[in-house]
Scaffold this motif. Sequence first.
Motif, PDB file in Angstrom:
ATOM      1  N   LYS A 245      -1.467   6.303  11.137  1.00  0.00           N
ATOM      2  CA  LYS A 245      -1.542   4.844  11.259  1.00  0.00           C
ATOM      3  C   LYS A 245      -0.176   4.279  11.603  1.00  0.00           C
ATOM      4  N   HIS A 246       0.001   3.117  12.116  1.00  0.00           N
ATOM      5  CA  HIS A 246      -0.988   2.147  12.546  1.00  0.00           C
ATOM      6  C   HIS A 246      -0.849   2.100  14.063  1.00  0.00           C
TER       7      HIS A 246
ATOM      8  N   ASP B 188      -4.493   5.035  -0.277  1.00  0.00           N
ATOM      9  CA  ASP B 188      -3.159   5.026   0.331  1.00  0.00           C
ATOM     10  C   ASP B 188      -2.356   6.109  -0.335  1.00  0.00           C
TER      11      ASP B 188
ATOM     12  N   TYR C 135      -2.990  -3.965  12.989  1.00  0.00           N
ATOM     13  CA  TYR C 135      -3.445  -5.356  12.941  1.00  0.00           C
ATOM     14  C   TYR C 135      -3.097  -6.122  14.216  1.00  0.00           C
TER      15      TYR C 135
ATOM     16  N   MET D  57      -5.840   5.145  12.257  1.00  0.00           N
ATOM     17  CA  MET D  57      -6.034   3.732  11.903  1.00  0.00           C
ATOM     18  C   MET D  57      -5.404   2.846  12.972  1.00  0.00           C
TER      19      MET D  57
ATOM     20  N   GLU E 126       5.126  -4.626   2.163  1.00  0.00           N
ATOM     21  CA  GLU E 126       4.157  -4.938   3.197  1.00  0.00           C
ATOM     22  C   GLU E 126       3.975  -6.443   3.345  1.00  0.00           C
TER      23      GLU E 126
ATOM     24  N   ARG F 144       1.687 -10.189  10.725  1.00  0.00           N
ATOM     25  CA  ARG F 144       1.298  -8.927  11.374  1.00  0.00           C
ATOM     26  C   ARG F 144      -0.138  -8.933  11.892  1.00  0.00           C
TER      27      ARG F 144
ATOM     28  N   LEU G  63      -4.829   7.811   3.414  1.00  0.00           N
ATOM     29  CA  LEU G  63      -4.396   6.897   4.484  1.00  0.00           C
ATOM     30  C   LEU G  63      -2.905   7.106   4.799  1.00  0.00           C
TER      31      LEU G  63
ATOM     32  N   SER H 219       0.825  -1.214   0.000  1.00  0.00           N
ATOM     33  CA  SER H 219       0.000   0.000   0.000  1.00  0.00           C
ATOM     34  C   SER H 219       0.859   1.264   0.000  1.00  0.00           C
TER      35      SER H 219
ATOM     36  N   THR I 246      -9.396   1.344  -2.475  1.00  0.00           N
ATOM     37  CA  THR I 246      -9.321   0.894  -1.082  1.00  0.00           C
ATOM     38  C   THR I 246     -10.651   1.125  -0.344  1.00  0.00           C
TER      39      THR I 246
ATOM     40  N   ASP J  89      -7.409  -1.344  10.424  1.00  0.00           N
ATOM     41  CA  ASP J  89      -6.632  -1.594   9.215  1.00  0.00           C
ATOM     42  C   ASP J  89      -7.446  -2.599   8.384  1.00  0.00           C
ATOM     43  N   TRP J  90      -7.075  -2.736   7.137  1.00  0.00           N
ATOM     44  CA  TRP J  90      -7.917  -3.445   6.161  1.00  0.00           C
ATOM     45  C   TRP J  90      -7.902  -4.974   6.345  1.00  0.00           C
TER      46      TRP J  90
ATOM     47  N   ARG K  91       8.269  -2.652   6.568  1.00  0.00           N
ATOM     48  CA  ARG K  91       7.616  -1.384   6.222  1.00  0.00           C
ATOM     49  C   ARG K  91       8.313  -0.163   6.799  1.00  0.00           C
TER      50      ARG K  91
HETATM   51  C1  BGC Z   1      -2.146  -1.514   5.222  1.00  0.00           C
HETATM   52  C2  BGC Z   1      -2.600  -0.088   5.453  1.00  0.00           C
HETATM   53  C3  BGC Z   1      -3.326   0.407   4.233  1.00  0.00           C
HETATM   54  C4  BGC Z   1      -4.494  -0.517   3.956  1.00  0.00           C
HETATM   55  C5  BGC Z   1      -5.335  -0.097   2.768  1.00  0.00           C
HETATM   56  C6  BGC Z   1      -3.262  -2.409   4.746  1.00  0.00           C
HETATM   57  O1  BGC Z   1      -2.779  -3.634   4.317  1.00  0.00           O
HETATM   58  O2  BGC Z   1      -1.589  -2.036   6.397  1.00  0.00           O
HETATM   59  O3  BGC Z   1      -1.501   0.723   5.735  1.00  0.00           O
HETATM   60  O4  BGC Z   1      -3.737   1.720   4.412  1.00  0.00           O
HETATM   61  O5  BGC Z   1      -3.996  -1.822   3.704  1.00  0.00           O
HETATM   62  O6  BGC Z   1      -4.690  -0.366   1.597  1.00  0.00           O
END
Ligand code: BGC
Length: 765
Positions: A630-631, A530, A677, A674, A156, A641, A583, A75, A512, A709-710, A597
């Motif tokens: 974030k995060h 993002d 995880y 945000m 990531e 994670r 984000l 992201s 997203t 977080d997503w 990251r």
């Molecule tokens: C990431 C976030 C990102 C989100 C949306 C997640 O996997 O940890 O930082 O904003 O995805 O893409």
Amino acid sequence: MNKWSRLRYSPCLPIGKDGRRITGSDEHIRLSREAAAEGMVLLKNEKRLLPLRDGKRIAVFGKAQYDYVKGGGGSGDVTVDHVTNIYEGLKIKESEGKICVYDGLIDFYKNESERQYSCGTHNGMTSEPELPQELLDKAAAYTDTALITICRFSGEGWDRKGKPQDGDFYLSAQEEKMIDSVLDRFKNIIVVINAGAQTDSEWYHSNDRISSVLYAWQSGMEGGLAIADIICGDVTPSGKLADTFAKRFFDYPSSDSFEESEDYVKYYEDIYVGYRYFETIPGADKKVNYPFGFGLSYTDFEISDINAYLNENTINVSASVTNTGKTYGKEVVQVYYSAPQGKLGKPSRELAAFKKTDLLAPGETRKVYMAFPVYDMASYDDTGKIKMSSYILEKGSYRFYVGNSVRNTVKADFEYIIDNDIITEQLTQQAAPCKLEKRMLSDGSFENMPSYKNNTKRSEPEPLAAEAPNSPAMLIDVCEGKVSLDSFIKQLTDDELIGLVYGQPNTGVADTYGMGNLGKYGIPNVMTADGPAGIRILPDRGVTTTAFPCATALACTWDPELIYRVGKAGAKEAKENNIGIWLTPAMNIHRNPLCGRNFEYFSEDPLLTGKMAAAKVRGIQSQHIAASAKHLCANNKEVNRMDSDSIVSERALREIYLKGFEICVKESQPWTVMSSYNLINGARASENYDIITNILRNEWGFKGMVTTDWNNHADECKELLAGNDIKMPFGFHEQIKEALAEGKITRSDIEVCVKCILEMIMKLD
Ligand code: BGC
């Protein structure tokens, strides 16, 4: 345009002057280049080999000249129209008559990189090809000056590698071979490192044959040009390290336990992270190659007239900076304090304030002023050595050091002396660990830790004290003051309320997902995008944006005003593409160099992190776009994670891992935060009432909305109860409905979350 027209109808209208598109515009790309050059750190420059001028001939080695990495993956990636690599950047300088670049090598590196890409290898992950002897001979016949390039990529969901010769933290065997053969044949050696985080520095630090080293980071889409700007002296380097460069990977105190388990990370080093470890623990100073805050210039500076004094509980520090060299340049003045060891133990240096000068001409002097509250020097007592759960200024003498790195400082005459301990804030225990057996003390020994039970009692939210309006109201009526938000919320059915606490489908170019989306009441579907290095829109959407340097590079500028401009520019791109929530900033701490990251995060230091993040948030929100800090928090490792437990003392949480967020929230009130995880001492971050409600909202006064977080692994009902307002990118309607019917959650629990979401949406244009 009417309020929310962009969010509701996604018109493809440019926002620049005279109808120009601003996304990926020349103006923004110039800013990216400026920020890139400002963040690069000159680590070494023996005999002032750099800058190169007057048509100096160079030969460029290493596939990184072509395989240049603009930023990390996942992201944090950005889809761009073009990337200027290192070779291309240098060739532009050649066309301006500044240098001459040997051309006989580029085809070799280009073909090798392309061959590896075609086999599926990611840019930046290719291996160093074996350099043919003939090419080396020809290059050596052309010039005696070589520029060696090395690049790294990470992303990531995975962490980097830390073993010798694995080609990540350390050089690969092929890179070592290439470097050795170049060292054998050339008299003058320059090294350029294109990486998002720390890598091994010992190979050039300890080698006299290498004269100059530029740590160029992953510097965005114009990084190659920004590197060339510095190599040729068009820009004088002024970046300073935001992290300590140790001699070996295992010199970092967190390295031993980093890979101990996929299920947990134990933060045994406690508050002794980065320079707090290297400057404090006996003997650790010997493990440093380049200290925190360090960075050379092409000119010289003298910092003099240091003056510090106390005024109304604020420490004021001023100093004069004189450019004593022969060329223009900027200096970063850094103030560190040293608190008395007392009963709690303290790092021997902690960053308190900093100021970057503007461009000073040779001979020019500039006075800089910095100030910070004495309370910022307090330490948190999490085991009751003095007063349980309080921030304390322990009695004794507080000293101040002013200079241009954590090591190169002068002690100010003034000392802040107190005869009794001062409790600056009485808090309550939050998120304390039950499974952390021990933690490091300032003499390098460890103390045993008690096992704490989480006794937090959740307070029920107050029901909204309002009646539904007599006739249906639209959200715009709330903005216009015709109906109160509480009353607006009262008119929504349970199903409608539930529909607002999870993500909504993409519209326009977004990828997203969005928030809101209740057309019946005029609630727009607000898109998110993002990420920290620029607005990230997937390639198939057909839009390219500006890729700014990675966050570590931005931190190394030590220039909040520049970061404000980057935030503002990115927010304009968000707006032009009908995105409402950007984000970013990502602001976890660089606990260990291997976190995949780190490139998205600023620094090992929470003050620098917090100040940079706050500046970015101010820039973003000046455009009525929501930022998302974030995060939150302690997401310092990528492997597993979603389910890894960060086991950490409350003191380290508060002084290191939460502190940057605290600064950012108090200084710039991001409209969203945000949650991360990971688990924090056994409780998932998004279900963590202690962190989200007690600390973020109640202690710090956060007024915004909290998103997950997503696609996390947490329970949405527990999240709502913890104060995490929305689940992204989608939620589970029936589950919440069932929980409501069973009385596990109440309508009021959902209403408070919806209120935060709508308040955020109302701030957008
Ligand atoms: C990431 C976030 C990102 C989100 C949306 C997640 O996997 O940890 O930082 O904003 O995805 O893409």
